[in-house]
Design a protein around this motif. Structure first.
Motif, PDB file in Angstrom:
ATOM      1  N   PHE A 215     -41.112 -27.717 -35.697  1.00  4.95           N
ATOM      2  CA  PHE A 215     -40.331 -27.141 -34.633  1.00  4.95           C
ATOM      3  C   PHE A 215     -41.091 -26.155 -33.667  1.00  4.95           C
ATOM      4  CE2 PHE A 215     -37.383 -28.678 -37.663  1.00  4.95           C
ATOM      5  CZ  PHE A 215     -36.578 -29.657 -37.065  1.00  4.95           C
TER       6      PHE A 215
ATOM      7  N   SER B 178     -38.217 -19.140 -37.041  1.00  8.33           N
ATOM      8  CA  SER B 178     -36.871 -19.449 -37.239  1.00  8.33           C
ATOM      9  C   SER B 178     -36.778 -20.657 -37.969  1.00  8.33           C
ATOM     10  CB  SER B 178     -36.150 -19.571 -35.862  1.00  8.33           C
ATOM     11  OG  SER B 178     -36.723 -20.791 -35.341  1.00  8.33           O
ATOM     12  N   SER B 179     -37.884 -21.416 -38.251  1.00 10.89           N
ATOM     13  CA  SER B 179     -37.696 -22.760 -39.145  1.00 10.89           C
ATOM     14  C   SER B 179     -38.150 -22.549 -40.438  1.00 10.89           C
ATOM     15  CB  SER B 179     -38.680 -23.913 -38.600  1.00 10.89           C
ATOM     16  OG  SER B 179     -40.040 -23.291 -38.418  1.00 10.89           O
TER      17      SER B 179
ATOM     18  N   GLN C 131     -46.950 -21.362 -38.377  1.00 12.90           N
ATOM     19  CA  GLN C 131     -47.120 -22.889 -37.706  1.00 12.90           C
ATOM     20  C   GLN C 131     -47.946 -23.852 -38.878  1.00 12.90           C
ATOM     21  OE1 GLN C 131     -44.899 -24.593 -36.593  1.00 12.90           O
ATOM     22  NE2 GLN C 131     -45.002 -24.515 -34.296  1.00 12.90           N
TER      23      GLN C 131
ATOM     24  N   ALA D 111     -45.546 -24.462 -41.645  1.00  6.82           N
ATOM     25  CA  ALA D 111     -44.831 -25.296 -41.249  1.00  6.82           C
ATOM     26  C   ALA D 111     -45.202 -26.897 -41.212  1.00  6.82           C
ATOM     27  CB  ALA D 111     -44.038 -25.186 -39.837  1.00  6.82           C
TER      28      ALA D 111
END
Length: 329
Positions: free
Chosen positions: A107, A112-113, A170, A173
């Motif tokens: 995302f 927030s993910s 990131q 993620a």
């Protein structure tokens, strides 16, 4: 700027005339429908094995809703979505479990993910431990491999997300999305929340991982430089419809639809000395609740003529792989 080359590969995911309408209701006690918002209105495209398909367009054009349908967060109102040639509407529980493992997401906002209460090692391993049975040694080997593949170190597994920069979060993620070795990863604005100096690093990482894992990407983006660098094929959406679709190099060197020309005109050129046509759009994007008749783009089109407001254009192939929906052709 270099572009990804197009190759003939099999389609992993196919969308065929997909629609997603949301009802609009009125009333406090007894609610009744007064219309519907056509978020996605009959789009078709294919995501090929080991390639990147990008969707571009202004905010509200239906890109994210399309991604949600691919992720099975939203169910299409009409149309078909096929995975490896099989209609997703006919999936049994085993098929659905396989699909959820095969299609992952990264995302826009890595902060927030990621769960702030979990250590990075647990965040990355959670999909593996939930879907597969493995011992501690095997899990540790997988974790170390994933951290190494995204450019992090083994000791980072014991840190919490707040101890990392935006670019590093990131990368975490991305490692989590790769844990189950998916066939497709949906990238929803994966670099837009990062500093400009970090964006190129993440884009290069994603391209390297694509070559290493053979994974396909569905890229949702506003930045056309990102799209041009990462994509093999691009679809341009406007008000829930596909107005142009082509291989990346073809789209950027020979845009046909006036809306595509305006998007490219509004983006920064790859070099300051490059001269190109300036095309400025007037007005605002119409409401998807009450779209214009005929071509939905005609109220803003600088080349509009009578037929445009009366008849909806059909997406037609004008060159190999290059489709456009416009009465000018």
């Amino acid at each position: 700027m270099t572009t990804a080359t197009d190759q003939a590969t099999e389609a992993v995911i196919q969308l065929d005339n997909c629609q997603k309408y949301f009802p609009v209701t009125k009333g406090l006690i007894i609610r009744h429908a007064i219309g519907q918002v056509k978020a996605v209105d009959g789009i078709s495209f294919e995501i090929h094995e080991g390639q990147t398909y990008s969707l571009v367009g202004e905010s509200g054009c239906g890109k994210t809703t399309t991604a949600k349908m691919v992720l099975q967060v939203e169910t299409p109102t009409a149309g078909l979505i096929r995975f490896n040639g099989k209609d997703m509407a006919e999936f049994n529980p085993t098929d659905r479990k396989l699909y959820r493992s095969s299609v992952q997401a990264v995302f826009q906002d890595p902060w927030s993910s990621l769960n702030p209460r979990m250590k990075v090692g647990s965040i990355i391993l959670e999909p593996l431990l939930t879907n597969q049975s493995m011992g501690k040694h095997e899990a540790r080997e997988n974790l170390e491999r994933l951290l190494r593949d995204v450019g992090l170190h083994n000791f980072h597994a014991d840190y919490y997300p707040h101890e990392f920069s935006g670019g590093q979060r990131q990368r975490i993620a991305i490692a989590r999305a790769l844990a189950l070795q998916p066939k497709v990863i949906v990238l929803d604005e994966p670099v837009s929340a990062l500093d400009v100096s970090i964006r190129a690093q993440i884009m290069n990482l994603l391209k390297d991982l694509q070559e290493r894992y053979g994974v396909s990407y569905l890229l949702i983006a506003h930045n056309l430089a990102t799209v041009r660098y990462m994509s093999h094929h691009v679809g341009v959406m406007y008000l829930g419809k596909m107005v142009e679709e082509a291989p990346t190099r073809e789209l950027f060197t020979n845009p046909m639809h006036p809306y595509t020309k305006a998007l490219i005109s509004a983006s920064l050129p790859a070099h300051p000395d490059i001269q190109r046509e300036e095309l400025v759009l007037s007005g605002e994007v119409p409401s998807p609740f009450n779209p214009p008749s005929g071509c939905s783009f005609h109220p803003r089109c600088p080349f509009v003529f009578d037929r445009c407001s009366e008849e909806e254009p059909v997406l037609q192939e004008l060159a190999p792989g290059h489709k456009v929906s416009c009465h000018l052709y």
